[in-house]
Design an enzyme around this catalytic site. Structure first.
Site, PDB file in Angstrom:
ATOM      1  N   HIS A  18       0.705  -1.581   0.411  1.00  0.00           N
ATOM      2  CA  HIS A  18      -0.067  -0.042  -0.087  1.00  0.00           C
ATOM      3  C   HIS A  18       1.064   1.165  -0.151  1.00  0.00           C
ATOM      4  CE1 HIS A  18      -3.113  -2.207   2.018  1.00  0.00           C
ATOM      5  NE2 HIS A  18      -3.765  -2.695   1.446  1.00  0.00           N
ATOM      6  N   LYS A  42     -17.540  -5.408   8.838  1.00  0.00           N
ATOM      7  CA  LYS A  42     -16.576  -6.364   9.385  1.00  0.00           C
ATOM      8  C   LYS A  42     -16.024  -5.637  10.158  1.00  0.00           C
ATOM      9  CE  LYS A  42     -14.699  -6.898   4.665  1.00  0.00           C
ATOM     10  NZ  LYS A  42     -13.639  -6.091   3.254  1.00  0.00           N
ATOM     11  N   ARG A  92      -1.334  -6.341  -7.166  1.00  0.00           N
ATOM     12  CA  ARG A  92      -0.011  -7.198  -7.437  1.00  0.00           C
ATOM     13  C   ARG A  92       0.573  -7.999  -8.061  1.00  0.00           C
ATOM     14  NH1 ARG A  92      -3.011  -8.181  -1.543  1.00  0.00           N
ATOM     15  NH2 ARG A  92      -4.123  -8.533  -3.240  1.00  0.00           N
ATOM     16  N   SER A 130      -2.385  -7.826   3.283  1.00  0.00           N
ATOM     17  CA  SER A 130      -2.487  -6.798   5.349  1.00  0.00           C
ATOM     18  C   SER A 130      -3.275  -8.919   5.786  1.00  0.00           C
ATOM     19  CB  SER A 130      -3.883  -6.832   5.361  1.00  0.00           C
ATOM     20  OG  SER A 130      -3.947  -5.144   4.747  1.00  0.00           O
TER      21      SER A 130
END
Ligand code: PNS
Length: 160
Positions: A18, A42, A92, A130
């Site tokens: 990030h 969440k 990515r 993450s």
């Protein structure tokens, strides 16, 4: 004309992938607003305020034209609120592409004036997520090099 972009994400927590994208976007745009999604559905590891603070500490060197804000609701609305015409997302690997394509098209359908710009995450961070960083930290592994320093410290404190 001032070019303004938002860089939205969950950032639970920010990784070096990030940060790499944020740094390169900061060089491309006159103003960059990192948007941290507050999703009440969440349960993140880090609450929204802490995620924002960790990103602020991590991007401190990128310049005053980089801001960090939380948001809820639609990313295109967040972009409009800040006068941003661009959404920045990192890619990515090919596996990211399908979901990102869907999101970009959805956002364009919602708001034609906002375009998505993709940056390829630097090769050395292409494996990072993450989730992976949290798992390594949870089991006592070394996350330095995977996450910015402030995040590494916060992860260590969480799983001490
Ligand atoms: O870091 P993430 O979880 O990959 O980020 C996903 C995010 C926050 C960019 C995406 O879920 C999002 O934009 N959410 C806000 C709701 C929205 O605008 N949905 C429509 C476009 S997909």
């Amino acid at each position: 004309m001032s070019r303004v972009a938002v860089f939205p994400g969950s950032f639970d927590p920010m990784t070096m992938a990030h940060l790499d994208v944020a740094g390169r976007a900061a060089a491309l745009f006159d103003r960059l607003i990192v948007g941290v999604l507050h999703n009440p559905k969440k349960t993140p590891l880090f609450p929204i305020d802490e995620r924002v603070e960790l990103i602020r500490a991590s991007v401190a060197d990128l310049g005053d034209h980089v801001e960090v804000r939380s948001f809820d609701g639609l990313t295109v609305e967040f972009a409009e609120q800040h006068g941003a015409s661009f959404i920045v997302r990192g890619l990515r690997a090919v596996s990211d592409f399908e979901a990102e394509l869907q999101m970009a098209h959805t956002n364009r359908k919602l708001e034609r004036r906002v375009d998505t710009v993709f940056l390829m995450t630097a090769l050395e961070f292409g494996y990072l997520s993450s989730t992976l960083a949290k798992e390594v930290a949870q089991f006592g592994g070394d996350v330095s090099g995977m996450v910015p320093g402030p995040v590494a410290a916060a992860l260590a404190a969480r799983f001490r």
